[in-house]
Every structure is written in C-alpha cells, then in structure tokens.
Design a protein around this motif. Sequence first.
Motif, PDB file in Angstrom:
ATOM      1  N   VAL A 251      26.051  39.668  75.868  1.00  0.00           N
ATOM      2  CA  VAL A 251      26.931  40.574  76.474  1.00  0.00           C
ATOM      3  C   VAL A 251      26.206  41.898  76.384  1.00  0.00           C
ATOM      4  CG1 VAL A 251      29.243  41.472  76.573  1.00  0.00           C
ATOM      5  CG2 VAL A 251      29.165  39.070  75.929  1.00  0.00           C
TER       6      VAL A 251
ATOM      7  N   GLN B  92      26.510  46.327  77.076  1.00  0.00           N
ATOM      8  CA  GLN B  92      27.289  47.393  77.383  1.00  0.00           C
ATOM      9  C   GLN B  92      26.598  48.628  77.578  1.00  0.00           C
ATOM     10  OE1 GLN B  92      29.740  48.360  73.946  1.00  0.00           O
ATOM     11  NE2 GLN B  92      31.221  49.055  75.326  1.00  0.00           N
TER      12      GLN B  92
ATOM     13  N   LEU C 166      31.321  46.604  79.500  1.00  0.00           N
ATOM     14  CA  LEU C 166      30.907  45.105  79.233  1.00  0.00           C
ATOM     15  C   LEU C 166      30.634  44.372  80.132  1.00  0.00           C
ATOM     16  CD1 LEU C 166      33.689  44.942  76.263  1.00  0.00           C
ATOM     17  CD2 LEU C 166      31.082  45.106  75.939  1.00  0.00           C
TER      18      LEU C 166
ATOM     19  N   TRP D  56      29.162  40.191  80.664  1.00  0.00           N
ATOM     20  CA  TRP D  56      28.493  39.216  80.291  1.00  0.00           C
ATOM     21  C   TRP D  56      27.232  38.951  81.000  1.00  0.00           C
ATOM     22  CZ3 TRP D  56      28.533  34.662  83.589  1.00  0.00           C
ATOM     23  CH2 TRP D  56      28.441  33.332  82.687  1.00  0.00           C
TER      24      TRP D  56
ATOM     25  N   TYR E 296      25.249  31.478  83.900  1.00  0.00           N
ATOM     26  CA  TYR E 296      24.675  32.759  84.026  1.00  0.00           C
ATOM     27  C   TYR E 296      25.776  33.313  84.936  1.00  0.00           C
ATOM     28  CZ  TYR E 296      20.230  30.392  83.002  1.00  0.00           C
ATOM     29  OH  TYR E 296      18.903  29.696  82.820  1.00  0.00           O
TER      30      TYR E 296
ATOM     31  N   TYR F  91      24.550  42.613  73.089  1.00  0.00           N
ATOM     32  CA  TYR F  91      25.016  42.058  72.090  1.00  0.00           C
ATOM     33  C   TYR F  91      25.147  40.529  72.022  1.00  0.00           C
ATOM     34  CZ  TYR F  91      28.101  46.135  71.054  1.00  0.00           C
ATOM     35  OH  TYR F  91      28.624  47.528  70.905  1.00  0.00           O
TER      36      TYR F  91
ATOM     37  N   HIS G 159      31.235  31.919  71.598  1.00  0.00           N
ATOM     38  CA  HIS G 159      32.644  31.507  72.126  1.00  0.00           C
ATOM     39  C   HIS G 159      32.760  30.118  71.887  1.00  0.00           C
ATOM     40  CE1 HIS G 159      31.271  30.331  76.031  1.00  0.00           C
ATOM     41  NE2 HIS G 159      30.450  31.285  76.026  1.00  0.00           N
TER      42      HIS G 159
ATOM     43  N   PHE H 200      35.391  35.769  72.873  1.00  0.00           N
ATOM     44  CA  PHE H 200      34.145  35.938  71.884  1.00  0.00           C
ATOM     45  C   PHE H 200      34.725  36.208  70.567  1.00  0.00           C
ATOM     46  CE2 PHE H 200      30.756  35.772  74.846  1.00  0.00           C
ATOM     47  CZ  PHE H 200      31.168  36.170  76.164  1.00  0.00           C
TER      48      PHE H 200
ATOM     49  N   TRP I  62      30.611  38.605  67.038  1.00  0.00           N
ATOM     50  CA  TRP I  62      29.366  39.232  67.672  1.00  0.00           C
ATOM     51  C   TRP I  62      28.549  39.727  66.785  1.00  0.00           C
ATOM     52  CZ3 TRP I  62      30.782  41.526  72.855  1.00  0.00           C
ATOM     53  CH2 TRP I  62      31.777  41.358  73.459  1.00  0.00           C
ATOM     54  N   GLY I  63      27.311  40.098  67.204  1.00  0.00           N
ATOM     55  CA  GLY I  63      26.502  40.659  66.390  1.00  0.00           C
ATOM     56  C   GLY I  63      26.612  42.345  66.469  1.00  0.00           C
ATOM     57  N   GLN I  64      25.912  43.012  65.657  1.00  0.00           N
ATOM     58  CA  GLN I  64      26.257  44.461  65.610  1.00  0.00           C
ATOM     59  C   GLN I  64      25.776  45.287  66.778  1.00  0.00           C
ATOM     60  OE1 GLN I  64      23.989  45.477  62.314  1.00  0.00           O
ATOM     61  NE2 GLN I  64      22.305  46.091  63.249  1.00  0.00           N
TER      62      GLN I  64
ATOM     63  N   TYR J 163      40.253  43.214  73.196  1.00  0.00           N
ATOM     64  CA  TYR J 163      39.135  43.577  72.112  1.00  0.00           C
ATOM     65  C   TYR J 163      39.632  44.820  71.764  1.00  0.00           C
ATOM     66  CZ  TYR J 163      36.926  39.209  73.506  1.00  0.00           C
ATOM     67  OH  TYR J 163      36.424  37.960  73.897  1.00  0.00           O
TER      68      TYR J 163
ATOM     69  N   SER K 219      30.837  46.734  67.189  1.00  0.00           N
ATOM     70  CA  SER K 219      30.738  45.845  68.191  1.00  0.00           C
ATOM     71  C   SER K 219      32.355  45.489  68.454  1.00  0.00           C
ATOM     72  CB  SER K 219      30.106  44.394  67.888  1.00  0.00           C
ATOM     73  OG  SER K 219      30.560  43.966  66.447  1.00  0.00           O
TER      74      SER K 219
ATOM     75  N   PHE L 295      35.365  41.872  82.033  1.00  0.00           N
ATOM     76  CA  PHE L 295      36.129  42.798  81.192  1.00  0.00           C
ATOM     77  C   PHE L 295      36.678  43.907  82.056  1.00  0.00           C
ATOM     78  CE2 PHE L 295      34.591  41.314  76.972  1.00  0.00           C
ATOM     79  CZ  PHE L 295      33.526  40.444  77.427  1.00  0.00           C
TER      80      PHE L 295
END
Lengths: 120, 114
Positions: free
Chosen positions: A39, A41, A47, A49, A61, A96, A100, A107, A110-112, B42, B49, B105
């Motif tokens: 994902v 941003q 955000l 996907w 995709y 990110y 899921h 999700f 998540w990664g940072q 969220y 994140s 989103f």
Amino acid sequence: QLQLQESGPGLVKPSETLSLTCTVSGGSITSSTYCWGWVRQSPGKGLEWIVSKYYSGRTFYNPSLKSRVSISVDASKNQFSLNLNSVTAADTAVYYCARHYADVNWFDAWGQGTLVTVSS
Amino acid sequence: DIVMTQSPDSLAVSLGERATINCKSSRSVLNSSNNKNYLAWYQQKPGQSPKLLIYWASTRESGVPDRFSGSGSGTDFTLTISSLQAEDVAVYYCQEYYATPMCSFGQGTKIEIK
C-alpha cells in the motif's frame, strides 16, 4: 509478534524501476491464512492499495497500476518484493508492506513504511 | 470502483468529548449473502503506519479500547470515539474491501484537540 520491515532505495530516477523488499519476522510468509501486499501513501492520493499476493501464487493488482507492477515471494528468506517500473514523480510516496487475511482485505499488520522519492 | 468519501476532513474536539467521523461509499458494501458490511477503520498517528481499529463495520480489533465504535450499513458508516483522549489525536481512514482483495480508502479525517 509479527513484524514487517521494508527496505530499498529512497531515491529513484524517473523512468526507472522502484524495487522494495519486505522482510517478515514472527510469522511465516507461507501461511495459507494470509495474503501479503503493498500500500502506498502520497499527499495527493492518500492511501492506495497496489497489489496483493497469496503464497500459493494468486496475485491481484490495482487496475490503475497493473501494467507496471510485479510482486514476488522468497519463502527461504521470508520476504516479498515489489517492483514498479517506469516511475514518475507521481509515484513518490511512502510505501508500506502489509498483511491481510486471504479472504478479506483488511490490513491487520503493517510495516513502518519507507519513503521513495522519484527525482532526477 | 468504489469511492469512499469521509467527512469532515478535520475535527477539533475537547478532551473527554465525543468525536464522530462519517464515511460514505459510492455503492453498497453490504454483502447480502452473509449480511456483513465490508468496511474497516484505521488510525494513523504522526510518523506511524495505519493501525486497524475496526472491521466488518463494527467489530473492534483485539486490544482496541472500547471508546472506539463503528456503526452503519450499506453506504453510510460512522466511527465514534465516545470520550476523546489525548492519545487519540490522529488521522482516521475508512476502507472498503467489498471486492477483496481489491480495496479503496477514504481521504482521511484529522482529529485534533480543541
């Protein structure tokens, strides 16, 4: 405790390929319960996907990015990777990796995140 | 594609007061076969994140304080924080996953302290 960590270049030149890797710890990427995805941003689009992949091979995709995206999984390293080709400034974003459930796309991990800037 | 629209874009609420965020989908995310709304919320704090708060429109993720609640069905949804705490300052996003794994989103709602 599941952890995801993105890695890769923070600067990519226009028209080149953006490549990122997500390393998963505390859980197996081969689990059939989960799907692994990316994902992004950006200030302009919020955000977004990008792609999701089951370890079994099925890949889904975002239609708007499909022609430029590929995703691969390396079970031996518990990693999955994103390639986005022909990048432009519009691809500048925080990327990110995330997890899921296989049959529902909320999700839960998540990664940072990693900032990728497209600039010459 | 389903378009998610949140309102307001930002909201200033006093500590201890109620905060309400709305999310509207361009078409229904209610699956009539299982009577579930394919809608998640969220929370994203600065520099972090997103964190899953709620799924199936009203089911809290494990560990999420019960001051957070989700409601709504079909195309109109609400996230409510019953008593705003300082640590709730964040941007909140709704997400539809009706066509899992495809999803989209909302643009986000920023909550600040008044």
